[in-house]
Design a protein around this motif. Structure first.
Motif: not given
Lengths: 764, 764
Positions: A212-217, A573-575, A586-590
């Motif tokens: 779930x930490x991966x914004x692209x999941x 991850x950086x910001x 993470x912002x999944x929607x973006x």
């Protein structure tokens, strides 16, 4: 014009069977939705996936609606009888609408079934219940494909009588065009998200898939639904519709009115078989899912052949002379129509079985080729890529050879009569498709259980036993996906081969109508189907080239879109360092938005190429070279499609072999090499490869539709070569302009130096 | 039967020009050998390379001699006039012998020139002198290709008069068959050694390329000479011979006796141009080698067009009616033979120029596509592989499109007359080949300077300035190699397209001779060239499939053979630790032996496939589907050949861009990714890709040779379908048996578990 009373009765009954199939789909759907929806956390995730998938498809349909309206208008401008032209344009919209509806339905239900499968897996008896839900979901899609396809075709036949073939061209074209765009767009979406997620998540950050930490999941899960579910469902509907259309067109020429009704009867038997397959296929005890699939498939195939043969003997007369007269003049043909028709259906069903077996052999986790690819992981990524390419090439050759053998077999059955052979090829396609209900049902297994696993992983609300059940279900899905692609491309070859007959018919009719011969010199060459004419050969080369360009564009689109995902996930991850520790969501929607935007932008180029290349060749070089173009596209297309699908499948399963602990297992250099192979294979097997099937049909149908116009404009005293060349130039400009625009976009991405800018740590 | 006095005089003069070209080759050879041979250490290394290359070619020729004898005997068994059959069989041996001789000469001189270039680079004025020696070496090969090709064709015309075309088929077939085996065998040798050396040396041990501690370095250098020198020289000779043969055959049909003499005149102009090119091309001051090449090429092309046009206006009459009568009945054709012939030659030359430009664009180190591939090294090996495949697909499409446009242009010039168009396509091929002397000369640059660099590195006896000079020369060679492949595949398409005409001619003649029509039913379908017949389409699919299978087999063979090299080099490092410290000399000879053994074993499968697939299709399905088979092979072949060559070229140069310090430079993750891409590309661009050119010609010539036999056995009352099918089955069994044998070998390698056994440290 009007059909006989018997035919009207039979076709009306067929329409009722089609409606019954749709009712069965509705019942199954209710059963799926009745299952438990799992924990709040699961539901939250599932809802994000539902919203993303739904938003993508809505935007895609809005974009395509404009395109469809333009094509519909252009269709109406082609020469022909007014009523037929109107019907063809209208049924183009119906075909496109059905294709879109099936895609949406598949996605809609899959995004609701996934969470129910995830929930069921953790309950007692989870294996059987999870498999049941996933399979029922497929059953809904399968029965809808069969029902809508049959309903559309029966309606056209009832409304237009013997003029139905011309109207059906519009129906098939609409279905194929929409399906092609959905395959390309969905394919880019799913693989951009998948590759992007893997490159940052697995490779750079070392976190597991679906973490779930991966914004692209979420985007990855959305992709499974819009690509593998919606795209695949539309694709199979299109295969179904176009094969049926080809069979009806050629049936009229060969067997007269009875030839138009008989393919509908065969397909109706297919609907019964599909219903049977959905009911009988279930996982018994601890048996592998693949065993259940194979049993379901072979039982359906056997019953299908028996029913179709029985129908042939009940409906068709014993001699060709006793048939309603067709236009091909087969009245004096030696032989028994019942026997040849049954033999053709049998060949089609056997072909489906052999493809099932060969695909399993080349991509299965326990077969030699895949084990060989897995072994080459020991000598690094380069040898993995090379061995996978070798396996892909070889399997393509065998699959193409088997399809070729089936066509030769049909040809022998037809005793060398080309018009009869063409009809029988289409009938073999109908035979192949009697198994489509089961195929669709099994295919939907893949994305639904893949998603279920993702939701379980992300929510953390699943028992270890439940997780294992979901992993097993997912593995079954991988194999069925490869098989479906093989079946789909086989239908493409059969339908396209058969449509060649309609093409030649259309050309001959138009020539008769304008009352002109083909003349000599350049005009004769433009009309010649002779393969030894240099311009026909040029057509063959250009047809193959279109397949290469289409594949290259689709692969490039994924590479580019995945790059954008990589930057976005890295940026998050950086910001937000809190993402890595699990404190910040993470912002999944973006990421979903980027995938949506890029897929819609990228699908235009290959789509325009497919629609306009035949127009450019036809008006530029003539109907002879256009026939060569189609032959080149079919020949190269089947090889390329199977190569891409099976190389990808072999890499995917080679990775699974390594992950199962062979050659060093997870985390070893061999695993790293296997992951690279799998990533190369992603756009091969899920973007470029499956899109070639609708591509071939779109190009065939466009050619069939424009053939009369090309003939009118290029022969006789009124031949207007300036107008002809102008049309060819405009078509070339559109197709080539789309490619150039895509190149310029790529160059801009490169020029902006986004990589150096956004990932300075990589550029030492 | 006998030619007119004027023709005999002209052809005799042409034969003398051919001899003069060979004399010039001898003079240039003496100049190359006169240069200094460098230090004792250099000479020692060079001698090892000479011995290895010579031993390989001798063994290869011994193996192929048996095969050639069998084919020669089979050729004699085909139906036809006794004298012609004897001549054809004998000139088959002459063609094969010339091909082998050119290959041996190229290898022999290159293995002597390399050390001289290495020696010259360290002396004052080294740049000009090194380039001069390398270029003169190419000049020897170029003048030999031109001289032997022209001499063989002229001799056949003088000996056999108007029957020359049938005998020339044997000459061209011999040249093509030998060249194909040399391309495959040499290609496997060179890339097995190269990939094997890189995998252990660069990747595992981290030592530089050409490091003397790597046991595979001598084999790598041997490979450059037997693959890139011998294989390439034989390939270009074959292109030259087959194009000439096609032009003479079709010339007789179109322009009568003058049509047989005119292509010889055009090619003689090519010989003069080649001599001019060798004399004028030299590197001036500090200019890039590529500038010198382009200048030499464009000057040669311009002079070639002018000379050929002048010859057309001097030799041909102003109307078709005034020509010696051909068999195609063009006497009433409108137009000026001088003009159409000049236009065809011009189109050929322009085609060569455009291919030069496009290939440079897609593979050059400063062009966008290669820079794009280089940039994708930042996101890892998977994206490098994907972007290279995308570039390869796209460049294949453009190259194929350009060749198709040239054919269409020729067709317009011919005013739509198919027999005239076919002859003009062959003439365009002759035009393309007026530049072949310069092309060969420049191409040989590559392996000679690559080897020179290797020898310099291994001996350590070269100054830093000398090393830089050699690096620059090597880079020039990379681009010229890609260009040569583009030109070679273009000649393949043109020659194959033209040979289609001879094929149809042979079929029509035989039908007339046996006094039969094509009948109806299955036999009619077997004779139909109609692309819309399902069996013709099956032919198209099978033709494309053969190209895929051939490519896959070649790539697999490299992967397997490279694996054997990896084990041997690892063994030597393990058993003799002194190798790494430089105290013990590695056993170079053992690696050379393994490469020799494996290449000879592996070349049989693709070779047998190419020779027997057309026999199986022709006897099994008929001459119509066989025509479809050839069309499919040409269409897919040109796309696949360019794809493989240019994807490989782009990866190679992307690696060079990274090594020049971009995206992190040597040792960065980007470099590792680039090396993987380059390794994938090695068998693409140097084994499978270049072998497709002779493959297409071999399959075309086999088809042309068997066509009469297929017709005789399949039509008329005497049609013996049992014999026909028996031949088809035997041919299928041989081709397929070879593939199965190769698979079994691969399976045994896998089963033995050599990797686990020999590299336990990798299997954690």
């Amino acid at each position: 014009m009007q059909l006989g009373a018997t035919s009207i009765t039979i076709v009306s009954v067929i329409a009722l069977v089609a409606v019954a199939a749709l009712v069965m789909a509705a019942v199954l759907r209710r059963q799926v939705l009745a299952a438990g929806e799992g924990t709040a956390s699961m539901q939250q995730i599932a809802q994000a996936v539902q919203e993303g998938a739904s938003a993508y498809l809505r935007r895609q349909y809005r974009t395509l609606a404009v395109f469809a309206a333009v094509v519909c208008a252009l269709l109406f401008l082609l020469p022909g009888d007014g009523g037929v032209r109107l019907g063809r344009s209208l049924f183009f919209l119906v075909g496109a609408g059905f294709s879109a509806a099936i895609g949406f339905l598949g996605m809609w239900l899959a995004t609701r079934a996934n969470v129910r499968v995830a929930a069921a897996a953790s309950l007692p008896g989870g294996r059987a219940e999870g498999a049941r839900i996933a399979f029922r979901t497929g059953g809904v899609v399968g029965m809808s494909v069969v029902g809508l396809g049959l309903l559309g075709a029966a309606a056209v036949v009832l409304l237009y009588g013997t003029q139905a073939p011309a109207v059906l061209e519009g129906f098939g074209f609409g279905a194929a065009l929409l399906a092609m765009f959905m395959r390309v767009g969905g394919g880019i979406f799913t693989k951009a998200a998948d590759v992007g997620a893997d490159l940052v998540g697995k490779v750079e950050q070392g976190i597991p898939e679906d973490d779930p930490r991966n914004a692209a999941t979420i985007a990855d899960n959305v992709g499974d639904n819009v690509g593998d579910c919606a795209g695949m469902a539309a694709d199979l509907f299109e295969s179904y519709a176009v094969t049926l259309v080809a069979a009806l067109i050629l049936g009229r020429a060969a067997f007269g009115e009875q030839g138009m009704v008989f393919p509908l009867i065969v397909t109706t038997m297919g609907a019964l078989v599909a219903a049977l397959g959905v009911v009988i296929t279930r996982v018994r005890g601890a048996e592998s899912g693949l065993t259940a699939i194979n049993r379901g498939f072979y039982v359906s195939a056997l019953v299908g052949v028996l029913l179709a043969s029985a129908a042939a003997y009940a409906y068709l007369p014993g001699t060709f002379a006793a048939l309603t007269p067709g236009t091909a003049g087969l009245e004096t043909h030696d032989g028994d129509p019942r026997l040849v028709a049954s033999a053709a259906v049998l060949i089609g069903v056997v072909l489906a079985g052999v493809i099932l077996w060969v695909t399993g052999y080349f991509t299965g986790t326990t077969s030699k080729p895949t084990l060989h690819v897995a072994r080459t992981t020991l000598t690094g990524p380069a040898t993995v890529v090379l061995s996978g390419i070798g396996v892909g090439f070889e399997s393509a050759v065998y699959t193409a050879g088997i399809i070729a053998a089936a066509i030769c077999g049909v040809f022998l059955v037809a005793g060398g009569s080309v018009p009869l052979a063409l009809f029988l090829v289409a009938l073999a396609g109908c035979g192949l498709l009697t198994t489509v209900g089961v195929i669709v049902a099994m295919d939907t297994f893949g994305p639904v259980s893949d998603n279920a696993q993702g939701i379980a992983e992300m929510s953390g609300d699943v028992t270890p036993e439940g997780a294992q059940i979901l992993t097993d279900l997912d593995a079954v899905g991988n194999t069925t996906k490869a098989v479906t692609k093989g079946i789909a491309i086989a239908t493409a070859v059969l339908a396209a081969t058969a449509l060649f007959g309609s093409y030649a018919d259309a050309v001959a009719h138009t020539l008769r109508d304008v009352g002109e011969g083909v003349g000599d010199g350049l005009t004769a060459a433009m009309m010649s189907y002779d393969i030894i004419s240099p311009v026909t050969l040029v057509g063959v080369i250009l047809g193959g080239a279109t397949v290469f360009l289409f594949s290259g564009l689709a692969i490039d689109a994924v590479t580019r879109a995945a790059g954008a995902i990589v930057f976005e996930v890295r940026r998050q991850f950086r910001e937000h360092p809190g993402i890595m520790t699990g404190e910040v969501r993470p912002e999944y929607g973006r990421v979903v938005d980027i995938c949506t935007r890029d897929s819609l932008r990228e699908l235009a180029t290959p789509g325009l190429l497919a629609a306009f290349a035949p127009i450019a060749v036809g008006f530029g070089l003539g109907v002879g070279p256009l026939a060569g173009f189609l032959a080149g596209a079919i020949g190269t297309g089947v090889l390329m499609a199977v190569f891409l699908a099976n190389a990808g499948g072999a890499w995917d399963n080679a990775k699974k072999i390594v992950e199962d602990g062979h050659h060093g297992g997870k985390g070893s250099p061999a695993h790293a090499a296997a992951v690279i192979g799998d990533t190369v294979g992603d756009p091969f097997k899920d973007t470029a490869g499956p899109a070639i099937n609708p591509l071939i049909k779109v190009m065939n149908l466009v050619s069939l539709l424009i053939a009369p116009a090309v003939v009118v404009i290029s022969v006789g005293d009124d031949a207007n070569h300036t107008a002809r060349l102008a049309i060819a130039l405009v078509a070339t400009a559109i197709a080539f302009g789309a490619v150039v625009a895509s190149r310029l976009r790529a160059a801009r991405v490169d020029r902006e130096g986004r990589l150096e800018h956004e990932a300075p740590e990589l550029v030492r």
